[in-house]
Design an enzyme around this catalytic site. Structure first.
Site, mmCIF file in Angstrom:
data_model
loop_
_atom_site.group_PDB
_atom_site.id
_atom_site.type_symbol
_atom_site.label_atom_id
_atom_site.label_comp_id
_atom_site.label_asym_id
_atom_site.label_seq_id
_atom_site.Cartn_x
_atom_site.Cartn_y
_atom_site.Cartn_z
ATOM 1 N N GLY A 20 3.808 -1.093 -13.134
ATOM 2 C CA GLY A 20 5.185 -1.044 -13.609
ATOM 3 C C GLY A 20 5.974 -2.277 -13.185
ATOM 4 O O GLY A 20 6.783 -2.807 -13.949
ATOM 5 N N THR A 21 5.727 -2.735 -11.974
ATOM 6 C CA THR A 21 6.445 -3.899 -11.460
ATOM 7 C C THR A 21 6.177 -5.126 -12.323
ATOM 8 O O THR A 21 7.100 -5.877 -12.671
ATOM 9 C CB THR A 21 6.017 -4.166 -9.999
ATOM 10 O OG1 THR A 21 6.278 -2.990 -9.225
ATOM 11 C CG2 THR A 21 6.756 -5.342 -9.407
ATOM 12 N N CYS A 31 14.098 3.226 7.731
ATOM 13 C CA CYS A 31 14.329 2.442 8.933
ATOM 14 C C CYS A 31 13.943 0.999 8.655
ATOM 15 O O CYS A 31 12.763 0.667 8.593
ATOM 16 C CB CYS A 31 13.503 3.003 10.078
ATOM 17 S SG CYS A 31 13.937 2.276 11.654
HETATM 18 C C1 LIG Z 1 7.064 3.381 -9.145
HETATM 19 C C2 LIG Z 1 8.141 2.723 -9.928
HETATM 20 C C3 LIG Z 1 8.026 1.386 -10.331
HETATM 21 C C4 LIG Z 1 6.873 0.513 -9.912
HETATM 22 O O1 LIG Z 1 5.681 0.858 -10.531
HETATM 23 P P1 LIG Z 1 4.306 0.256 -9.923
HETATM 24 O O2 LIG Z 1 3.283 0.603 -10.940
HETATM 25 O O3 LIG Z 1 4.094 0.952 -8.624
HETATM 26 O O4 LIG Z 1 4.505 -1.203 -9.776
HETATM 27 C C5 LIG Z 1 9.037 0.843 -11.069
HETATM 28 N N1 LIG Z 1 10.112 1.568 -11.426
HETATM 29 C C6 LIG Z 1 10.257 2.858 -11.092
HETATM 30 C C7 LIG Z 1 11.458 3.607 -11.539
HETATM 31 C C8 LIG Z 1 9.283 3.476 -10.307
HETATM 32 O O5 LIG Z 1 9.450 4.745 -9.952
#
Ligand SMILES: *Cc1c(COP(=O)(O)O)cnc(C)c1O
Length: 400
Positions: free
Chosen positions: A81-82, A337
């Site tokens: 997602g990133t 933290c």
């Molecule tokens: C988990 C998440 C991401 C990142 O996804 P990854 O596949 O872990 O990089 C981005 N946006 C939201 C809203 C998420 O919950």
């Protein structure tokens, strides 16, 4: 395994942290196995042993497209997602180099938040960033949003559903307002996909991000939806994979797994919105009724069916999590933290949640694998945990 490396077994875990990551569905693992074990070819190869995987990937791409109401050529596989978030935002800035304004919100996931806050050093250009505020219940003010859009806006990036509170934004309407002004619209839909219906045919979204491991698919696979005709500049430049939109040898097994996960998500969507939602509501109502000075964070209705974020005043979230961990109850805290001091999350701060409540916030995020017995177990264990911690809290003593 040695004593120090003993693992918490999945049978013992009461897993309520599905917005962090999800269990790989057994059906997904089964679909992936042949491509991990036997069919290891490279889809770009000239020989049939590799080349035959092109058809396999096409099937998976179609399954992802079907869940989103998209066309399969609008689906670009990424690593997470990133990566999808970065690709969309940086692509828009490169497509419109004369535009230097970005509209986003104060409650984005770090994948969007930290990218937007570091664009100047990443691109070498100065950008103007509008970070839209949210109300106390985590919702956005559409009028403020509309006023923020300008001729200089290169892209709007607004999450579909918030990972900490589950609050859902009115993405269709926001995308329409951007489209009317000729502005590209990106949504981080990582938390929304699989939990609420999405039909991109009806919505003016140009880019959408999703991630495999948030919907019972494997880790290390994501998707960027790029609407047909949208200007696009790749982020990973290399081979001609993904029609030149993303270089790098395809993660065939994970792609197949994601396709299967999307298929399952469509099948289970009704259960998510009935049984899982009922479990969530039972947990939430039980906690709020049995624990004094507890409150819900986020809009009660405009919310994902699986998420509840509850604050227990005058106690520290991290201490609560440690006590829950003694019973193998897995959840998250809205207080982390960092560098020795406890910082409430940027999401709860943006909502103006009072200091004493923001520190004691716990996010429970459920899935189709949770049971009623698990809800009862958590409802039994939470009140004494909170009461015990409050006994030791100087804030509680001073206030009680
Ligand atoms: C988990 C998440 C991401 C990142 O996804 P990854 O596949 O872990 O990089 C981005 N946006 C939201 C809203 C998420 O919950």
């Amino acid at each position: 395994m040695t004593e120090t490396h003993r693992m918490i077994s999945p049978e013992d875990a009461v897993y309520m942290d599905n917005n962090a990551t999800t269990r790989l569905a057994p059906e997904v693992l089964a679909a992936m196995m042949p491509y991990l074990q036997d069919y290891y070819g490279n889809p770009s190869s000239m020989h049939r042993f590799g080349g035959q995987l092109g058809r396999v990937m096409a099937e998976a791409r179609q399954k992802v497209a079907t869940l989103l109401g998209a066309a399969s050529e609008e689906i670009v596989f990424t690593s997470c997602g990133t990566e999808s978030d970065s690709t969309a935002i940086l692509s828009a800035l490169q497509s419109f180099p004369e535009k230097r304004h970005i509209v986003t919100t104060r409650v984005e996931h770090p994948a969007v938040k930290n990218l937007c806050e570091n664009l100047d050093s990443l691109t070498g250009h100065k950008h103007r960033l509008t970070r839209l505020p949210v109300a106390a219940d985590g919702t956005l003010d559409l009028q403020k949003y509309e006023e923020s859009l300008s001729d200089d806006t290169a892209i709007v990036s607004v999450m579909w559903a918030n990972n900490e509170t589950g609050v859902i934004f009115p993405i269709a309407e926001m995308a329409r307002m951007a489209r009317e002004r000729g502005i590209l619209f990106h949504t981080d839909a990582v938390q929304a996909v699989g939990k609420i219906p999405i039909n991109l045919q009806d919505i003016a979204i140009d880019f959408l991000s999703l991630s495999g491991h948030k919907l019972h698919g494997p880790k290390g696979i994501g998707v960027l939806f790029v609407r047909r005709g949208t200007p696009f500049v790749p982020y990973l430049v290399g081979g001609h994979q993904e029609k030149g939109r993303r270089g790098g040898t395809e993660n065939v097994a994970a792609i197949v797994g994601l396709g299967r996960a999307c298929e399952l998500a469509a099948e289970k969507m009704a259960e998510e919105n009935t049984r899982v939602k009922a479990l969530r509501d039972r947990l939430e109502e039980g906690l709020l009724a049995s624990i004094p000075h507890s409150m819900l964070n986020g809009h009660k209705q405009d919310r994902l069916p699986n998420t509840t974020n509850v604050s227990f005043e005058f106690v520290e979230g991290e201490a609560i999590l440690l006590h829950m961990d003694q019973y193998n109850i897995c959840a998250s805290s809205g207080s982390a933290c960092t560098s020795g001091s406890l910082e409430p999350s940027h999401v709860l701060r943006a909502m103006g949640v009072p200091f004493t409540a923001a520190h004691g916030s716990i996010r429970y995020s459920l899935s189709i694998y949770n049971t009623e017995a698990e809800i009862d177990f958590v409802l039994e264990k939470m009140p004494p945990i909170i009461a015990g911690l409050r006994e030791m809290s100087p804030f509680w003593k001073a206030d009680a």
